[in-house]
Design a protein around this motif. Structure first.
Motif, mmCIF file in Angstrom:
data_model
loop_
_atom_site.group_PDB
_atom_site.id
_atom_site.type_symbol
_atom_site.label_atom_id
_atom_site.label_comp_id
_atom_site.label_asym_id
_atom_site.label_seq_id
_atom_site.Cartn_x
_atom_site.Cartn_y
_atom_site.Cartn_z
ATOM 1 N N LYS A 487 23.661 -54.472 79.533
ATOM 2 C CA LYS A 487 22.688 -53.582 78.880
ATOM 3 C C LYS A 487 22.602 -53.882 77.386
ATOM 4 O O LYS A 487 21.508 -53.901 76.810
ATOM 5 N N ASP A 493 18.281 -49.284 77.166
ATOM 6 C CA ASP A 493 18.735 -47.917 76.892
ATOM 7 C C ASP A 493 18.964 -47.204 78.228
ATOM 8 O O ASP A 493 18.009 -46.970 78.986
ATOM 9 N N GLN A 494 20.215 -46.852 78.510
ATOM 10 C CA GLN A 494 20.574 -46.209 79.768
ATOM 11 C C GLN A 494 19.835 -44.891 79.954
ATOM 12 O O GLN A 494 19.297 -44.609 81.029
ATOM 13 N N GLY A 495 19.802 -44.063 78.916
ATOM 14 C CA GLY A 495 19.137 -42.768 79.027
ATOM 15 C C GLY A 495 17.668 -42.905 79.351
ATOM 16 O O GLY A 495 17.109 -42.129 80.143
ATOM 17 N N CYS A 496 17.022 -43.886 78.762
ATOM 18 C CA CYS A 496 15.606 -44.139 79.039
ATOM 19 C C CYS A 496 15.408 -44.511 80.508
ATOM 20 O O CYS A 496 14.499 -44.004 81.170
ATOM 21 N N MET A 497 16.265 -45.385 81.028
ATOM 22 C CA MET A 497 16.123 -45.819 82.418
ATOM 23 C C MET A 497 16.344 -44.654 83.381
ATOM 24 O O MET A 497 15.620 -44.509 84.371
ATOM 25 N N SER A 499 15.807 -41.517 82.743
ATOM 26 C CA SER A 499 14.675 -40.582 82.620
ATOM 27 C C SER A 499 13.455 -41.050 83.399
ATOM 28 O O SER A 499 12.613 -40.240 83.782
ATOM 29 N N ARG A 500 13.361 -42.344 83.654
ATOM 30 C CA ARG A 500 12.200 -42.899 84.362
ATOM 31 C C ARG A 500 12.488 -43.142 85.853
ATOM 32 O O ARG A 500 11.615 -43.613 86.578
ATOM 33 N N PRO A 534 10.116 -50.898 79.814
ATOM 34 C CA PRO A 534 9.852 -49.759 78.922
ATOM 35 C C PRO A 534 11.085 -49.280 78.164
ATOM 36 O O PRO A 534 10.963 -48.546 77.178
ATOM 37 N N CYS A 535 12.272 -49.688 78.625
ATOM 38 C CA CYS A 535 13.518 -49.210 78.015
ATOM 39 C C CYS A 535 14.243 -50.313 77.259
ATOM 40 O O CYS A 535 15.432 -50.193 76.946
ATOM 41 N N ARG A 536 13.520 -51.397 76.988
ATOM 42 C CA ARG A 536 14.103 -52.512 76.250
ATOM 43 C C ARG A 536 13.824 -52.334 74.762
ATOM 44 O O ARG A 536 12.668 -52.218 74.340
ATOM 45 N N LYS A 537 14.878 -52.305 73.983
ATOM 46 C CA LYS A 537 14.735 -52.124 72.534
ATOM 47 C C LYS A 537 14.160 -53.387 71.900
ATOM 48 O O LYS A 537 14.527 -54.497 72.304
#
Length: 540
Positions: A487, A493-497, A499-500, A534-537
């Motif tokens: 990661k 971002d774990q939290g983003c993943m 949440s989706r 979508p969760c990639r910084k």
């Protein structure tokens, strides 16, 4: 021994037998759909019965040269009896995908389907009438007399067919349009149609060369001295609503439920309802809407793209084959091999897929993708898919003839297979967790190829046409686990993943998400279908 009979009379007897006896699954479905309640309904039902006999009779008259008809019935009647058994016992229908499954099923899977009831159907309802027909002598006539008799019978039958069907023609059209599944239970029309479609597809496949796909593929992300390992696990016959991590009340996921950073996609849907369709679709990049087996067979797939980008790619097989997906990459076939497994057994349970992974990780010298193809919960012999110590839910059905088991016992056996799958996947993740100390960033994604019916509406197993398939056959479990190191390396971002993870996803996402996580750039990659994009910084 038998009194000689005219061929047109014998053909009529066979037509009545085929239409009314060997088509019992069709008539049961028809009665459920039409449910006659008034005179018009009963007249329509009578017209369907009469027309089915007449159509069968006309076909038999057309094929009623003595040697041809005798040989044909010796083949056709046992096949129809077997089809009647499977449709009646498991509630399946017969289409091109079911025929593909038959041709691509290995010996071990086929043996699980053989029961005493199947043998009785084939022998008593198929072979015996065919032999009896063979033994009845035909009335001695000249060729001209025999032909004239057949033509008269055909003309009378055709006139009667028109008279019967014409008044209710609109009902026939409506029934065929609104209930396509009926056609797929009417033998022998169903398997003649399915066999013809399968033959055409295979002919097209053999005629085509393999087109390149993703020719520009290259790895745009490198971990430097650290290597990356991504394991893509293709499950078998697992339905999402029997995973306790998706709310199922029985504790089928004691291992996975303890993995706090597991990302569970609870609304995942399959590309097809059988292995022969779903597995190629997952790797094709065509998406469910654009997929056909012929298109997938005619070009390279995700694994070819990985190979072109310089990754090591390995397919480990504990099922009935990769359906052409692994044709051009190293394949380790474990099915049926007498090799040591994690649990001593005469079979290779799915633990064998994880065996030796530690040693492979220790020797990793390039970024690698490994595909594990599980036996999973392949039915109807669910009890054969797990070691005895995993028989937690009891009593468990241990008979492939479901009519001899209580429904709850069938479900218990199936749930035990899910419990074992949970164990295998939890063990895999624990193995991947240890990869970090060896300089390897690891991750995995699991998705089942399709679901399974377990008696809902009298239906078992899978393989229904997608447009009429029940939720149980297309709603599948899917989840992702990525090591903290992977990661971080991919900027995820774990939290983003998490949440989706409640969004509707499915097989269409696997192709692009796998390219994304392994940093393979190609113009065929679609970031909108990448679960991770979508969760990639943004890179700093």
């Amino acid at each position: 021994m038998f009194k000689p009979r005219r061929p047109e009379f014998l053909a009529l007897i066979v037509a009545i037998y085929v239409a009314l006896v060997l088509n019992q699954p069709f008539w049961r479905k028809f009665a459920g759909v039409v449910a006659p309640s008034d005179l018009d309904d009963w007249l329509f039902a009578a017209a369907v019965v009469t027309s089915s006999v007449l159509v069968a009779y006309l076909v038999l008259l057309a094929l009623s040269a003595k040697p041809l008809l005798r040989i044909l019935l010796l083949i056709l009647l046992p096949a129809m009896a077997a089809a009647a058994y499977f449709m009646g016992e498991y509630g399946i229908v017969i289409d091109v995908h079911m025929v593909r499954n038959v041709f691509e099923t290995d010996t071990r899977e086929a043996n699980d389907l053989i029961t005493l009831k199947l043998v009785a159907y084939v022998v008593l309802l198929g072979l015996a009438p065919a032999v009896l027909f063979w033994l009845v002598p035909w009335t001695k006539q000249s060729y001209r007399e025999e032909t004239a008799g057949k033509l008269k019978a055909a003309a009378a039958s055709l006139l009667l067919l028109v008279a019967v069907m014409l008044p209710v023609w609109g009902n026939f059209i409506s029934l065929g349009r609104d209930h396509r599944e009926l056609k797929m239970t009417l033998t022998p029309i169903n398997f003649f149609s399915a066999l013809t479609s399968y033959w055409r597809q295979e002919k097209r496949k053999r005629a085509k060369t393999i087109a390149s796909y993703g020719e520009d593929a290259h790895q745009s992300v490198s971990g430097g001295s650290r290597k990356s390992l991504f394991v893509l696990v293709v499950g078998e016959t697992a339905r999402a609503d029997h995973f306790s991590i998706n709310g199922y009340p029985k504790p089928t996921n004691p291992g996975l439920s303890k993995i706090g950073d597991l990302i569970n996609y609870s609304q995942a849907y399959s590309c097809g309802t059988d292995t022969a369709q779903s597995v190629p679709c997952i790797f094709s990049g065509l998406g469910r809407d654009g997929f056909t087996n012929a298109k997938a067979d005619a070009r390279e797939n995700l694994l070819d793209i990985f190979k072109r980008a310089g990754l090591d790619v390995v397919w480990r097989e504990n099922q009935s084959g990769c359906k052409g997906v692994c044709a051009r990459i190293p394949t380790e076939t474990l099915t049926g091999h007498k090799v040591p497994t994690f649990y001593a057994s005469t079979q290779n349970f799915d633990d064998i897929l994880v065996d030796g992974l530690d040693a492979r990780i220790a020797k990793l010298d390039r970024d690698t993708v490994i595909v594990l193809h599980m036996m999973g919960s392949h039915g109807p012999a669910y009890w054969k898919r797990y070691p005895e110590k995993f028989e937690t839910f009891k009593p468990a059905c241990k008979d492939s003839q479901f009519s001899r088991c209580e429904l709850q016992d069938i479900v218990n056996a199936y749930d035990n297979s899910i419990l074992y799958t949970d164990h295998v996947l939890a063990r895999l993740i624990e193995t991947l967790k240890g990869a970090a100390s060896r300089g390897v960033d690891a991750g995995m994604i699991y998705v089942s190829d399709h679901g399974e019916s377990l008696g809902e509406n009298g239906m078992y197993l899978h393989g229904m046409p997608y447009v009429i398939a029940p939720e149980a056959q297309i709603h599948v479990p899917m989840f992702v686990w990525l090591s903290p190191e992977m990661k971080e390396a991919r900027g995820l971002d774990q939290g983003c993943m998490v949440s989706r993870s409640g969004s509707r996803v499915g097989h269409d996402n696997i192709f692009h998400s796998s390219l994304g996580i392994m940093g393979v750039a190609t113009r065929v990659y679609d970031p909108s279908l990448d679960l991770f994009a979508p969760c990639r910084k943004p890179a700093s």
